[in-house]
Design a protein around this motif. Structure first.
Motif, PDB file in Angstrom:
ATOM      1  N   ILE A  33       0.851  -1.190   0.000  1.00 30.11           N
ATOM      2  CA  ILE A  33       0.000   0.000   0.000  1.00 30.11           C
ATOM      3  C   ILE A  33       0.884   1.237   0.000  1.00 30.11           C
ATOM      4  O   ILE A  33       2.019   1.197   0.473  1.00 30.11           O
ATOM      5  CB  ILE A  33      -0.954   0.015   1.217  1.00 30.11           C
ATOM      6  CG1 ILE A  33      -0.161  -0.005   2.532  1.00 30.11           C
ATOM      7  CG2 ILE A  33      -1.933  -1.151   1.153  1.00 30.11           C
ATOM      8  CD1 ILE A  33      -1.027   0.163   3.762  1.00 30.11           C
ATOM      9  N   PRO A  34       0.365   2.372  -0.494  1.00 34.56           N
ATOM     10  CA  PRO A  34       1.216   3.560  -0.618  1.00 34.56           C
ATOM     11  C   PRO A  34       1.466   4.297   0.689  1.00 34.56           C
ATOM     12  O   PRO A  34       2.176   5.302   0.687  1.00 34.56           O
ATOM     13  CB  PRO A  34       0.430   4.432  -1.596  1.00 34.56           C
ATOM     14  CG  PRO A  34      -0.987   4.018  -1.434  1.00 34.56           C
ATOM     15  CD  PRO A  34      -0.946   2.550  -1.131  1.00 34.56           C
ATOM     16  N   PHE A  35       0.901   3.824   1.792  1.00 38.03           N
ATOM     17  CA  PHE A  35       1.089   4.507   3.078  1.00 38.03           C
ATOM     18  C   PHE A  35       2.276   3.953   3.848  1.00 38.03           C
ATOM     19  O   PHE A  35       2.505   4.304   5.006  1.00 38.03           O
ATOM     20  CB  PHE A  35      -0.190   4.401   3.916  1.00 38.03           C
ATOM     21  CG  PHE A  35      -1.401   4.893   3.198  1.00 38.03           C
ATOM     22  CD1 PHE A  35      -1.570   6.247   2.929  1.00 38.03           C
ATOM     23  CD2 PHE A  35      -2.361   4.007   2.741  1.00 38.03           C
ATOM     24  CE1 PHE A  35      -2.670   6.704   2.234  1.00 38.03           C
ATOM     25  CE2 PHE A  35      -3.476   4.456   2.050  1.00 38.03           C
ATOM     26  CZ  PHE A  35      -3.623   5.809   1.789  1.00 38.03           C
ATOM     27  N   VAL A  56      -8.514   6.821  -2.289  1.00 39.60           N
ATOM     28  CA  VAL A  56      -8.396   6.369  -0.900  1.00 39.60           C
ATOM     29  C   VAL A  56      -9.791   6.145  -0.340  1.00 39.60           C
ATOM     30  O   VAL A  56     -10.786   6.648  -0.874  1.00 39.60           O
ATOM     31  CB  VAL A  56      -7.654   7.397  -0.007  1.00 39.60           C
ATOM     32  CG1 VAL A  56      -6.178   7.434  -0.292  1.00 39.60           C
ATOM     33  CG2 VAL A  56      -8.273   8.792  -0.136  1.00 39.60           C
ATOM     34  N   LEU A  57      -9.857   5.384   0.754  1.00 37.60           N
ATOM     35  CA  LEU A  57     -11.091   5.233   1.524  1.00 37.60           C
ATOM     36  C   LEU A  57     -10.845   5.869   2.889  1.00 37.60           C
ATOM     37  O   LEU A  57     -10.390   5.211   3.826  1.00 37.60           O
ATOM     38  CB  LEU A  57     -11.463   3.755   1.673  1.00 37.60           C
ATOM     39  CG  LEU A  57     -11.918   3.050   0.392  1.00 37.60           C
ATOM     40  CD1 LEU A  57     -12.193   1.573   0.673  1.00 37.60           C
ATOM     41  CD2 LEU A  57     -13.158   3.718  -0.183  1.00 37.60           C
ATOM     42  N   PRO A  58     -11.103   7.150   3.031  1.00 37.83           N
ATOM     43  CA  PRO A  58     -10.734   7.865   4.257  1.00 37.83           C
ATOM     44  C   PRO A  58     -11.614   7.489   5.443  1.00 37.83           C
ATOM     45  O   PRO A  58     -12.792   7.169   5.283  1.00 37.83           O
ATOM     46  CB  PRO A  58     -10.953   9.336   3.872  1.00 37.83           C
ATOM     47  CG  PRO A  58     -12.004   9.292   2.810  1.00 37.83           C
ATOM     48  CD  PRO A  58     -11.751   8.021   2.038  1.00 37.83           C
ATOM     49  N   ARG A 121       0.292   9.574   6.814  1.00 33.39           N
ATOM     50  CA  ARG A 121       0.650   8.819   8.011  1.00 33.39           C
ATOM     51  C   ARG A 121      -0.115   9.369   9.211  1.00 33.39           C
ATOM     52  O   ARG A 121      -0.603  10.501   9.193  1.00 33.39           O
ATOM     53  CB  ARG A 121       2.142   8.882   8.281  1.00 33.39           C
ATOM     54  CG  ARG A 121       2.645  10.238   8.693  1.00 33.39           C
ATOM     55  CD  ARG A 121       4.166  10.213   8.826  1.00 33.39           C
ATOM     56  NE  ARG A 121       4.641  11.285   9.678  1.00 33.39           N
ATOM     57  CZ  ARG A 121       5.927  11.564   9.866  1.00 33.39           C
ATOM     58  NH1 ARG A 121       6.853  10.834   9.271  1.00 33.39           N
ATOM     59  NH2 ARG A 121       6.299  12.546  10.659  1.00 33.39           N
ATOM     60  N   MET A 122      -0.237   8.560  10.252  1.00 29.32           N
ATOM     61  CA  MET A 122      -0.943   9.003  11.444  1.00 29.32           C
ATOM     62  C   MET A 122      -0.202  10.180  12.054  1.00 29.32           C
ATOM     63  O   MET A 122       1.023  10.155  12.212  1.00 29.32           O
ATOM     64  CB  MET A 122      -1.055   7.864  12.462  1.00 29.32           C
ATOM     65  CG  MET A 122      -1.902   8.217  13.670  1.00 29.32           C
ATOM     66  SD  MET A 122      -2.276   6.795  14.724  1.00 29.32           S
ATOM     67  CE  MET A 122      -0.645   6.420  15.375  1.00 29.32           C
ATOM     68  N   LEU A 217      -5.150  12.538  12.676  1.00 34.92           N
ATOM     69  CA  LEU A 217      -5.376  12.243  11.275  1.00 34.92           C
ATOM     70  C   LEU A 217      -4.746  10.899  10.958  1.00 34.92           C
ATOM     71  O   LEU A 217      -3.639  10.605  11.404  1.00 34.92           O
ATOM     72  CB  LEU A 217      -4.774  13.332  10.392  1.00 34.92           C
ATOM     73  CG  LEU A 217      -5.330  14.741  10.603  1.00 34.92           C
ATOM     74  CD1 LEU A 217      -4.561  15.749   9.758  1.00 34.92           C
ATOM     75  CD2 LEU A 217      -6.822  14.800  10.285  1.00 34.92           C
ATOM     76  N   LEU A 218      -5.467  10.088  10.189  1.00 36.74           N
ATOM     77  CA  LEU A 218      -5.012   8.743   9.863  1.00 36.74           C
ATOM     78  C   LEU A 218      -4.610   8.658   8.396  1.00 36.74           C
ATOM     79  O   LEU A 218      -5.066   9.458   7.571  1.00 36.74           O
ATOM     80  CB  LEU A 218      -6.124   7.731  10.151  1.00 36.74           C
ATOM     81  CG  LEU A 218      -6.635   7.680  11.592  1.00 36.74           C
ATOM     82  CD1 LEU A 218      -7.766   6.663  11.710  1.00 36.74           C
ATOM     83  CD2 LEU A 218      -5.509   7.333  12.561  1.00 36.74           C
ATOM     84  N   PRO A 219      -3.753   7.696   8.047  1.00 36.91           N
ATOM     85  CA  PRO A 219      -3.391   7.522   6.640  1.00 36.91           C
ATOM     86  C   PRO A 219      -4.643   7.364   5.769  1.00 36.91           C
ATOM     87  O   PRO A 219      -5.529   6.569   6.076  1.00 36.91           O
ATOM     88  CB  PRO A 219      -2.554   6.241   6.651  1.00 36.91           C
ATOM     89  CG  PRO A 219      -2.006   6.163   8.027  1.00 36.91           C
ATOM     90  CD  PRO A 219      -3.069   6.722   8.923  1.00 36.91           C
TER      91      PRO A 219
END
Length: 258
Positions: A33-35, A56-58, A121-122, A217-219
């Motif tokens: 995954i890109p995160f 993305v699925l935020p 990133r978180m 904030l989350l990835p």
């Protein structure tokens, strides 16, 4: 790098978009995954053979209002001196090519072309000088709004949070300076909005600092940065396209429920 999320033969994957001409674009499938750290597999598929998904699925979409003075003026208000945030739920997110469903409870649907920030990133309480470190990249967004509902309801949950009200795409551009990008919206090929991110009252850095001071904030979380002037109505059957310099074009068709 342009990173797309897509489905092919029932499988969902991320891929790096390669090429310059639209009809010749290919996807190099990403391992992982890109995160996090990832590698390109070397397995390539033509973009024309896949279905693009929301990039993305935020867990949440944080949107900022009245961040362009000319848009605030056309709505009869002033630009927000301090960043002013609201939320769109994850269920509002769709991808490029998906259908915007005109909600049954509204008679006045509007487009709002916006630059979207994708968190990589978180993070929490991000200092201004570290903002770029927590951003994966940028994509196009349309903050579709039931304007009549927004006017009559104090909270914007229904007006801006209904299903399909947050188109994102077509992909994430990771190598981009967001300071001065042209933002354009067309409806059925006719220009409605034309502005620049340089007109933002509060730039990307200030928006990330503002919201990360309040919440983690989350990835994959998305921040919408506001819209320039020129918002207007969408009708059943319209094709609305958001184009942002350096990213690409997000296109969706409007279909009336029923």
């Amino acid at each position: 790098m342009r990173i797309a999320r897509f489905s092919i033969d029932g499988n969902v994957a991320f891929g790096a978009v390669e090429g310059d001409k639209q009809d010749e674009l290919v996807l190099d499938i990403i391992k992982g995954i890109p995160f996090a750290e990832f590698e390109l597999s070397g397995t390539k598929v033509p973009l024309s053979k896949v279905r693009l998904l929301p990039p993305v699925l935020p867990s949440k979409v944080v949107a900022f209002g009245r961040n362009y003075a000319d848009h605030a003026a056309e709505m009869g208000s002033r630009a927000a001196e301090e960043p002013f945030a609201f939320f769109k739920p994850s269920t509002s997110v769709i991808g490029s090519g998906d259908v915007i469903r005109y909600p049954s409870f509204s008679q006045e649907l509007h487009h709002e072309a916006e630059l979207a920030v994708v968190i990589g990133r978180m993070c929490r309480e991000v200092p201004r000088e570290r903002v770029r470190d927590v951003i994966l990249g940028y994509t196009c967004a349309n903050d579709v709004t039931a304007r009549d509902v927004q006017r009559r309801e104090q909270q914007w949950a229904r007006a801006k949070g209904f299903d399909s009200s947050c188109p994102l795409g077509p992909w994430i551009e990771t190598d981009l300076d967001p300071a001065d990008l042209t933002v354009q919206c067309t409806v059925n090929g006719l220009q409605r909005q034309l502005g620049s991110t340089a007109q933002m009252v509060n730039p990307v850095e200030d928006l990330v600092v503002n919201i990360s001071a309040a919440m983690t904030l989350l990835p994959g979380d998305v921040i919408l940065t506001g819209t320039p002037a020129g918002v207007g109505p969408l009708q059943d059957g319209d094709e609305v396209a958001v184009t942002i310099e350096g990213i690409g074009t997000l296109t969706n068709k409007v279909v009336k429920r029923g």
